[in-house]
Design a protein around this motif. Sequence first.
Motif, PDB file in Angstrom:
ATOM      1  N   SER A  76       0.865  -1.181   0.000  1.00 28.22           N
ATOM      2  CA  SER A  76       0.000   0.000   0.000  1.00 28.22           C
ATOM      3  C   SER A  76       0.902   1.231   0.000  1.00 28.22           C
ATOM      4  O   SER A  76       1.664   1.440   0.949  1.00 28.22           O
ATOM      5  CB  SER A  76      -0.903   0.004   1.235  1.00 28.22           C
ATOM      6  OG  SER A  76      -1.832  -1.057   1.179  1.00 28.22           O
ATOM      7  N   MET A 106       1.486   5.422  -0.539  1.00 32.79           N
ATOM      8  CA  MET A 106       0.821   6.727  -0.457  1.00 32.79           C
ATOM      9  C   MET A 106       1.783   7.845  -0.835  1.00 32.79           C
ATOM     10  O   MET A 106       2.971   7.821  -0.490  1.00 32.79           O
ATOM     11  CB  MET A 106       0.276   6.995   0.946  1.00 32.79           C
ATOM     12  CG  MET A 106      -0.463   8.328   1.073  1.00 32.79           C
ATOM     13  SD  MET A 106      -1.050   8.733   2.754  1.00 32.79           S
ATOM     14  CE  MET A 106      -2.415   7.583   2.887  1.00 32.79           C
ATOM     15  N   MET A 163      -2.873   4.132  -2.780  1.00 33.91           N
ATOM     16  CA  MET A 163      -3.788   4.657  -1.778  1.00 33.91           C
ATOM     17  C   MET A 163      -4.269   6.063  -2.117  1.00 33.91           C
ATOM     18  O   MET A 163      -3.609   6.806  -2.863  1.00 33.91           O
ATOM     19  CB  MET A 163      -3.098   4.677  -0.407  1.00 33.91           C
ATOM     20  CG  MET A 163      -2.663   3.311   0.101  1.00 33.91           C
ATOM     21  SD  MET A 163      -1.910   3.427   1.746  1.00 33.91           S
ATOM     22  CE  MET A 163      -3.364   3.882   2.728  1.00 33.91           C
ATOM     23  N   GLY A 203      -2.470  11.606   0.642  1.00 35.30           N
ATOM     24  CA  GLY A 203      -2.631  12.502   1.779  1.00 35.30           C
ATOM     25  C   GLY A 203      -2.620  13.944   1.324  1.00 35.30           C
ATOM     26  O   GLY A 203      -1.930  14.303   0.370  1.00 35.30           O
ATOM     27  N   THR A 234       0.656  14.327   6.739  1.00 33.36           N
ATOM     28  CA  THR A 234      -0.367  13.279   6.675  1.00 33.36           C
ATOM     29  C   THR A 234       0.203  12.007   6.070  1.00 33.36           C
ATOM     30  O   THR A 234      -0.065  10.895   6.544  1.00 33.36           O
ATOM     31  CB  THR A 234      -1.575  13.760   5.841  1.00 33.36           C
ATOM     32  OG1 THR A 234      -2.140  14.905   6.445  1.00 33.36           O
ATOM     33  CG2 THR A 234      -2.626  12.674   5.731  1.00 33.36           C
ATOM     34  N   GLU A 265       2.582  10.400   8.589  1.00 30.92           N
ATOM     35  CA  GLU A 265       1.820   9.769   9.668  1.00 30.92           C
ATOM     36  C   GLU A 265       1.211   8.449   9.227  1.00 30.92           C
ATOM     37  O   GLU A 265       1.098   7.506  10.018  1.00 30.92           O
ATOM     38  CB  GLU A 265       0.721  10.728  10.159  1.00 30.92           C
ATOM     39  CG  GLU A 265      -0.197  10.148  11.229  1.00 30.92           C
ATOM     40  CD  GLU A 265       0.540   9.670  12.479  1.00 30.92           C
ATOM     41  OE1 GLU A 265       0.037   8.740  13.129  1.00 30.92           O
ATOM     42  OE2 GLU A 265       1.622  10.211  12.774  1.00 30.92           O
ATOM     43  N   SER A 266       0.838   8.352   7.935  1.00 28.52           N
ATOM     44  CA  SER A 266       0.261   7.092   7.453  1.00 28.52           C
ATOM     45  C   SER A 266       1.262   5.954   7.542  1.00 28.52           C
ATOM     46  O   SER A 266       0.904   4.817   7.864  1.00 28.52           O
ATOM     47  CB  SER A 266      -0.222   7.256   6.002  1.00 28.52           C
ATOM     48  OG  SER A 266       0.856   7.210   5.075  1.00 28.52           O
ATOM     49  N   SER A 271       1.917   5.167  11.408  1.00 31.97           N
ATOM     50  CA  SER A 271       0.811   4.447  12.049  1.00 31.97           C
ATOM     51  C   SER A 271       0.558   3.069  11.453  1.00 31.97           C
ATOM     52  O   SER A 271      -0.213   2.289  12.004  1.00 31.97           O
ATOM     53  CB  SER A 271      -0.475   5.274  11.942  1.00 31.97           C
ATOM     54  OG  SER A 271      -0.895   5.376  10.581  1.00 31.97           O
ATOM     55  N   GLY A 272       1.194   2.775  10.322  1.00 30.24           N
ATOM     56  CA  GLY A 272       0.996   1.493   9.668  1.00 30.24           C
ATOM     57  C   GLY A 272      -0.154   1.472   8.676  1.00 30.24           C
ATOM     58  O   GLY A 272      -0.478   0.425   8.117  1.00 30.24           O
ATOM     59  N   THR A 273      -0.753   2.640   8.420  1.00 23.22           N
ATOM     60  CA  THR A 273      -1.841   2.706   7.437  1.00 23.22           C
ATOM     61  C   THR A 273      -1.315   2.411   6.039  1.00 23.22           C
ATOM     62  O   THR A 273      -1.983   1.769   5.228  1.00 23.22           O
ATOM     63  CB  THR A 273      -2.494   4.097   7.465  1.00 23.22           C
ATOM     64  OG1 THR A 273      -2.959   4.370   8.782  1.00 23.22           O
ATOM     65  CG2 THR A 273      -3.655   4.170   6.486  1.00 23.22           C
ATOM     66  N   SER A 274      -0.108   2.907   5.746  1.00 21.11           N
ATOM     67  CA  SER A 274       0.535   2.610   4.467  1.00 21.11           C
ATOM     68  C   SER A 274       1.790   1.780   4.726  1.00 21.11           C
ATOM     69  O   SER A 274       2.339   1.783   5.832  1.00 21.11           O
ATOM     70  CB  SER A 274       0.909   3.898   3.728  1.00 21.11           C
ATOM     71  OG  SER A 274       1.858   4.650   4.478  1.00 21.11           O
ATOM     72  N   ASP A 275       2.237   1.070   3.689  1.00 25.61           N
ATOM     73  CA  ASP A 275       3.481   0.290   3.779  1.00 25.61           C
ATOM     74  C   ASP A 275       4.687   1.085   3.288  1.00 25.61           C
ATOM     75  O   ASP A 275       5.809   0.901   3.777  1.00 25.61           O
ATOM     76  CB  ASP A 275       3.372  -0.980   2.923  1.00 25.61           C
ATOM     77  CG  ASP A 275       2.275  -1.903   3.381  1.00 25.61           C
ATOM     78  OD1 ASP A 275       2.205  -2.188   4.592  1.00 25.61           O
ATOM     79  OD2 ASP A 275       1.480  -2.343   2.516  1.00 25.61           O
TER      80      ASP A 275
END
Length: 305
Positions: free
Chosen positions: A189, A191, A211, A214, A219, A222-223, A226-230
């Motif tokens: 993933s 971003m 994705m 941001g 942003t 931070e993704s 936080s692990g939202t993106s790889d």
Amino acid sequence: MTTPQHHGVSRRSFLKLSGLTALSVGGMTFLTACGPAAQDSGSAATTSAATGTASAAGATLGDGKTLRVGMEAAYAPYNWQVSEESEYTIPIENVSGAYADGYDVQAAKVIAKALGMEPVAVKSDFGALIDALNNGQIDIVCAGMSVTDERKQSADFSDSYIDDDIVMVTKKGSKFASATTFADLKGASVMGQADTMYDDVIAQIPDVNHMTPGKTVPTVVESLSSGTSDVITYSMLSVPKLLESYPDFVELQMTDKFEGSVMPDNAAIAKGQDEVLKKINEAIATISDDERQQMWNECMDRQPA
């Protein structure tokens, strides 16, 4: 800002879209939206009738004494305005009591020294700089500007005095941390920042989850945190500062490179001054790659929050 003529989006336009200027988040100074020029700046200052035409000596700009350097002085870390003089600054001619700092300023100082001149900044809207150059209101543009086919019709451009590019960052221990090719990123993933090349280039990577971008650089960072993106796309020049602030991040050492992502920074002068341009390029060539990176890092540290 435009990349060289074979690239479609200018670095200036790219950074204005993403809007890179300084923003501090969690102790990290990021590039984010470039603000407008200060209200008291207006367009480039009206100056003497000096036109910037080369003298009989063949290598002099303007009056041969004062190098009037056009810039926004509102576009950190390339250039910005401060109220106190320092070893890094030059006076802003058309803003009383103000000084300019930034990467463009440091390059302009090197160029001015090679020409035997004293640099001063002339604050102007970015879009007015080429006209100001050709109207004789400024002698040179050092403003995070990149050469393009369109701009080459109106001005002559120097060699680049710094080149940014787009790299990718992931977390240490990620299954993608050892990736060296786009194929190695299959299933990741990824971003980037909205409305910028940082997002656009992701389309060049096959078989990834592109994705929703941001809105800001923080942003995007931070993704990843936080692990939202790889994986995230990021400024090559700014990565060292990012890794200092996020020691669990690592830059991917890719053999596959994005196409059309290099963003040079070129000086511009009025056309037909070949001897001056030669001197400017000789001055730029004296700045080593290590010195360029050091100058950039120092500007990142000094830029306004």
